[in-house]
Design an enzyme around this catalytic site. Structure first.
Site, PDB file in Angstrom:
ATOM      1  N   ASP A 177      -2.842   9.775  15.338  1.00 39.07           N
ATOM      2  CA  ASP A 177      -1.617  10.257  14.714  1.00 39.07           C
ATOM      3  C   ASP A 177      -1.662   9.875  13.233  1.00 39.07           C
ATOM      4  O   ASP A 177      -2.109   8.781  12.891  1.00 39.07           O
ATOM      5  CB  ASP A 177      -0.421   9.589  15.414  1.00 39.07           C
ATOM      6  N   ASN A 185       5.519  14.814   3.868  1.00 37.87           N
ATOM      7  CA  ASN A 185       6.326  16.031   3.754  1.00 37.87           C
ATOM      8  C   ASN A 185       7.515  15.827   2.826  1.00 37.87           C
ATOM      9  O   ASN A 185       7.834  16.685   2.002  1.00 37.87           O
ATOM     10  CB  ASN A 185       6.822  16.462   5.138  1.00 37.87           C
ATOM     11  N   ASP A 194       1.013  20.747   5.261  1.00 35.11           N
ATOM     12  CA  ASP A 194       0.133  21.679   5.976  1.00 35.11           C
ATOM     13  C   ASP A 194      -1.305  21.542   5.493  1.00 35.11           C
ATOM     14  O   ASP A 194      -2.251  21.590   6.284  1.00 35.11           O
ATOM     15  CB  ASP A 194       0.605  23.120   5.774  1.00 35.11           C
ATOM     16  N   GLU A 220       1.587  16.154  14.170  1.00 36.32           N
ATOM     17  CA  GLU A 220       0.537  15.486  13.410  1.00 36.32           C
ATOM     18  C   GLU A 220      -0.333  14.621  14.320  1.00 36.32           C
ATOM     19  O   GLU A 220      -0.974  13.678  13.867  1.00 36.32           O
ATOM     20  CB  GLU A 220       1.138  14.633  12.292  1.00 36.32           C
TER      21      GLU A 220
END
Length: 300
Positions: A177, A185, A194, A220
């Site tokens: 992860d 973000n 992205d 993620e």
């Protein structure tokens, strides 16, 4: 499990619509929406001979109702035997195969990214056949990262577990992860997020062997299935992957973003439930997070 990183409080649900073109459509080219997941995934847009504008304005031929998309974002027009895409001075840019473009002649198989929507351009002698091949591919591959998707991962893990039980050989599972991905973000925007997901997947894919399975398990979170790998071997692979991610920051539009991952490793030597195996690896992943992140953990 990780939360899906592709949505935020400012992001509306993706809505993709196509207006009826005033001119005939080309039967030798189309766009197929391959990302993000949702009710419009897999939708085919045949390209009008007179061209089509893509954006979030309601007068656009292809409507993308997302904040990262400009009102009139890009235009696709006939150019000789094919089509060319032109950016219309959009705020966030138009990308072809992950490269920022002002104008680009589209080739068969190109990936066109507008906002967080990704289309695949199909052209050639048999577009219908290529379209149905792409639909099948979408059933097993994540459109953003090009890793296998969760559905395919679970199916293949079931198969490998059964083979493990028959032959009494080890089977290892790595779950990892991205640490503090929400902060990426929030600080840099979802287009940067992205890009990080896509580039991270590309780095890891280069380390994955042909008989191994690499998949995007969640927003993620990623998984790697290692047939016939002992726990010690899997930990070595997991540590290599952790170092691959940590070693070089990710760069997007002149910004450098340092990223690390937390990794969990579990191994079995007999058949069992897929859910129990995934939970065992996930428990190890969360041990790595609780211990400070950016590390590899196995069972206690």
């Amino acid at each position: 499990m990780s939360t899906n990183s592709g949505m935020s409080e400012r992001t509306r649900v993706t809505q993709v619509t196509d207006a009826q073109p005033a001119t005939p459509v080309s039967r030798d080219a189309c766009l197929v929406l391959i990302y993000p997941p949702g009710p419009s995934l897999g939708r085919k847009f045949e390209l009008p001979e007179g061209g089509v504008t893509v954006g979030r304005g309601y007068d656009c031929g292809i409507l993308l109702d997302r904040d990262a998309v400009s009102r009139k974002h890009a235009r696709i027009e006939r150019s000789g035997a094919g089509f060319v895409v032109r950016d219309l001075d959009s705020t966030n840019g138009t990308y072809v195969n992950d490269q920022l473009v002002r104008e680009h002649v589209l080739c068969d198989g190109d990936r066109l990214k507008i906002g967080n929507a990704i289309f695949k351009y199909l052209a050639g002698g048999n577009v219908e056949s290529a379209y149905y091949e792409e639909i099948y591919r979408m059933m097993i591959v994540d459109g953003l990262t090009q890793a296998c998707n969760k559905r395919y991962f679970v199916e293949q893990l079931e198969r490998e577990l059964a083979r493990c039980g028959r032959h009494h050989r080890p089977l290892s599972l790595i779950l990892f992860d991205i640490d503090h991905f929400k902060q990426v973000n929030d600080a840099h925007g979802h287009l940067t997020g992205d890009h990080v997901l896509r580039e991270l997947a590309a780095r890891i894919r280069r380390r994955v062997r042909k008989d191994e399975i690499f998949a995007r398990y969640g927003g993620e979170e990623f998984a790697v299935v290692l047939p016939e790998a002992s726990f010690e071997q899997a930990v070595r692979v997991a540590e290599q992957m952790r170092q691959i991610v940590e070693r070089e920051p990710f760069e997007f539009e002149h910004e450098r973003i340092a990223v690390t991952i937390s990794v969990g490793v579990a191994t079995v030597t007999e058949d069992g439930e897929v859910s129990a195996f995934i939970k065992a690896a996930d428990d190890c992943l969360y041990r790595a997070k609780r211990a400070g992140r950016n590390q590899v953990c196995g069972p206690e």
